[in-house]
Structure formats: structure tokens, C-alpha cells
Enzyme design. Sequence first.
Site, PDB file in Angstrom:
ATOM      1  N   HIS A 306       0.850  -1.191   0.000  1.00  0.00           N
ATOM      2  CA  HIS A 306       0.000   0.000   0.000  1.00  0.00           C
ATOM      3  C   HIS A 306       0.881   1.234   0.000  1.00  0.00           C
ATOM      4  O   HIS A 306       1.945   1.231   0.613  1.00  0.00           O
ATOM      5  CB  HIS A 306      -0.918   0.014   1.235  1.00  0.00           C
ATOM      6  CG  HIS A 306      -2.065   0.938   1.097  1.00  0.00           C
ATOM      7  ND1 HIS A 306      -1.977   2.271   1.412  1.00  0.00           N
ATOM      8  CD2 HIS A 306      -3.329   0.735   0.651  1.00  0.00           C
ATOM      9  CE1 HIS A 306      -3.142   2.841   1.175  1.00  0.00           C
ATOM     10  NE2 HIS A 306      -3.976   1.944   0.704  1.00  0.00           N
ATOM     11  N   ASP A 364      -7.919  -5.544   0.128  1.00  0.00           N
ATOM     12  CA  ASP A 364      -8.371  -6.355  -1.001  1.00  0.00           C
ATOM     13  C   ASP A 364      -7.941  -7.813  -0.926  1.00  0.00           C
ATOM     14  O   ASP A 364      -8.407  -8.644  -1.701  1.00  0.00           O
ATOM     15  CB  ASP A 364      -7.862  -5.751  -2.319  1.00  0.00           C
ATOM     16  CG  ASP A 364      -8.562  -4.444  -2.624  1.00  0.00           C
ATOM     17  OD1 ASP A 364      -9.766  -4.366  -2.357  1.00  0.00           O
ATOM     18  OD2 ASP A 364      -7.906  -3.512  -3.108  1.00  0.00           O
TER      19      ASP A 364
END
Length: 429
Positions: A306, A364
Site C-alpha cells: 500500500h 483487497d
Amino acid sequence: MCEKNVLVAVDGQTVELKVRSGTIGPDVVDIGSLYKQTKMFTYDPGFTSTASCESKITYIDGDEGVLLHRGYPIEQLAEHADFLEVCYLLLYGELPTKAQKSDFGDRLTRHTMVHEQMSRFFTGYRRDAHPMAVMVGTVGALSAFYHDSTDITDPHQRMIASLRMVAKMPTIAAMAYKYHVGQPFIYPQNDLDYASNFLRMCFAVPCEEYVVNPVLARAMDRILILHADHEQNASTSTVRLAGSSGANPFACIAAGIACLWGPAHGGANEAALNMLAEIGTVDRIPEYVARAKDKNDPFRLMGFGHRVYKNYDPRAKIMQKTMYEVLDAAGHSDDPLMKVALELEKIALSDKYFIEKKLYPNVDFYSGITLRALGFPATMFTVLFALARTVGWIAQWNEMIQDPDQRIGRPRQLYTGEAKREHVPISQR
Ligand code: CMC
């Protein structure tokens, strides 16, 4: 707000720049006057060191793995609030009282149906269109159906457009799903809560009774909470940039949906499930981990890494818990892909490459398995992300419109093309 200044030396000249402090988080150097003073721009592709706006909505501490909405930790919201309350919180800044929540629910309910003509609009899409393509087109088309809420200078119209967007998005997302699978559209049922109504519009058929499983509805609601907002991510920045020109909110949200679609952003949930399916069995994990580390191979572990989180994404932890609950309720507790995911996480988190680069599972990683167990095909995953993120986009859009410092977003560039040269007639080229 200005508490201290920084001095920057440029070609022997010292320039003083303001430093601004927020409530929490890093200070920012206000470079607004830099060009005027030095005739120089700053260069930061990907905005890794650039704050694009001031905001009071969401705060992330990526090193500590903290996510706050209006100050409230995501763990507390996911555990104790429902999506409707989180929507109210994002839009209005405070958690609602009982009366405010009931009034907000009533106001949203009045907007859940879409213009009947929209169902005919759907038939213009190819039957095999990706539901995200349908979402981009249909949400963009809302401004053609709801002219009366496109004047962004009118606070009342902005409020109606915001409610319309949050209320109609489940209906449109469910229509995209129904069109995708070739089933008739199901109208909203306003005595159901937000998540139950959405599940019903997706999975009910006119020829039999459909009763929403409360465990699955609560899981759906929590998934919506987890995706509701995430400060200035790519799609939110897209919405703000589109809105900075004065474009109407429906067009801005359509732009956000388009940006979300990419596999580096919202499309990662679909890509993560496809990757887990491709890996298939635990014994093949080392091969894929090796590929993810190979600089000559474009493959990446989807659902890992991320820009902001250099620690475990707090949403991923809650998503993992939700995955167990959904798999259990749906009777899939021995899902083979869950086993692959858990083992992949274990292997990656003990691998030097992932440790050094601080790559952890993001929201996710587990959402694909969870959404699949809820009954959605992979092509719908990013649509569900868009549905949940709509309230964040619209809250951020509203904040931007009301920001006295708001101007059209217009980045500059470092030009590396040809310097000025004379046109050569085609006969001489
Ligand atoms: N697998 C393998 N290596 C990775 C991964 C990954 N998933 N993510 C980052 N890296 C490596 C990357 O190769 C780079 O290595 P090096 O420094 O040697 O060149 C380093 O880690 C830093 O990566 P980056 O691409 O410079 O980082 P970024 O902040 O630009 O990208 C990201 C962040 C999320 C796009 C990236 O981690 C990624 O592509 N992850 C997979 C896609 C994904 O799961 N996206 C969902 C994000 S969360 C939900 C959302 O926001 O929509």
C-alpha cells in the site's frame, strides 16, 4: 494555523516557506509561493510527499496502521456502527443521534429508485460488458436524468445530489449485476436496511421469496463500512480534481469510478481472487512469491502492499474476520482459496523481501474470498467497492466545494520535449 517556517536555499537565495500543522500527522510545507519567489516548481510524480488539500474527514497513520473517520477508529465503527451511521458521519462530521439517523434513513429512502427510463438505458450495453464499464457509463448518465441537482453553487441541490448518489448507487450496482447475469431488475424495498436491500436487489428473483440472511447482511454492511473512505487516494483525488473545474457531482463520481477500476486500486480485489485461483494450491505458493520478487517479472502479489500503510492495513484484519463469518454462514468454511490466502500471507510475511519493503496484506486481500462467498462473481467486486466509496467521494467533493482555498486543480510539469523549432513544410520533410 502557521506555527513555523522553513528556509530553503535556492541558487544562493534564501526563501521562507510557511509550515502548517494539522490536528495529527506530519506538518506540511506550504509551497504555494515557491514559484513566485524562485521561478521553480517542485517535482513529485505519484504525490508521495505532497498534500493536495486540507481535509477533516479521514486520517491514516500508515506506519502504525491507524485509520480514523472524523476521529473514530475504523475498528470501533466496524464493530459498533452500521453503514448508514458511517455515511452520516462522513457527510456531516458527527455520528447521528437516533432521531437524526431515522430522518437520514427516511431521506435516503425517498431516493432509492432510479428514473424508470434508466432501465431502458441499460439495454444499450452489450450483454457481456464488464459491470464496471456499465457503472462508469450509468453514473455519468445520472446528470442527464437529474438536472435539478447539478447546480453546485446551490447548497440544497448539492445536498439532494449527495443523497441521490448514496441512495441510488446500490440500485444501480444491483442493476449492473442483474444485467450481467441476464435476470430482471429488482426494485428497492425501503423497509430493509441499506445492506439487506442491496443483497435483495442482487439476489432476489420475481418467481420466488427471498429472505436476506442477517449474518450475510451484517457482513455486507461491514464491508461497506471498510471501504467507505480512505482520504486522498487515487479515485478520491480524481473526484476532487474533476470537481475543481466546477463539473457536476454525478460526472465527478463517474470519474472516480473510472479511476477506481484499475488493478492498482479498486480492481485489486478482483485481481487478488483471480491470483489466488491461479495459484490454486498451497504447494504452488513459493513459485508465485518468487515471481513477485523477480524484477524482470511484472507479476505482483495482488492484495499486498500500500502507498500509505507500511504496516498491516487495519481494514484487512477486520476483512479477515468477516471472511470467516461469511464462509461459515454460507457453508464454505473449507474454501480452498482461503487456505491458499492464509498460507500465502504467512509465507510472504516471513520473507525478507516483503519484510524489508513493508508489504502487508491490504483490504483487497481477503475481500475477494468474502465477496465470492456472499454470492458475487469477481467482475462485481470493484462495483461493490465503488458502491461503498461513493459516500466518501461525495463527502470529499462537498468539502472541496466549500473550501475557501479551492481553485481549479492544475499541476505543472517538467518539460523534456523539443525546445522551440520552426515548422517544416510537408514537402520538405
Ligand atoms: N508485490 C510485490 N512487490 C511489490 C508489491 C506487491 N504487491 N507492491 C509493491 N511492491 C514492491 C515494488 O516492486 C517496489 O519495489 P522496489 O522498491 O524494489 O522497486 C516497492 O515494493 C514499492 O512499491 P511501489 O510500487 O513503488 O509502491 P506504490 O506505493 O507506488 O504502490 C501499490 C502501492 C498498492 C500500487 C502496490 O503495492 C501494488 O501494486 N500492490 C498490488 C495491488 C493492490 O493490492 N492494490 C490495492 C491497494 S489497497 C486498496 C486500494 O487503495 O484500492
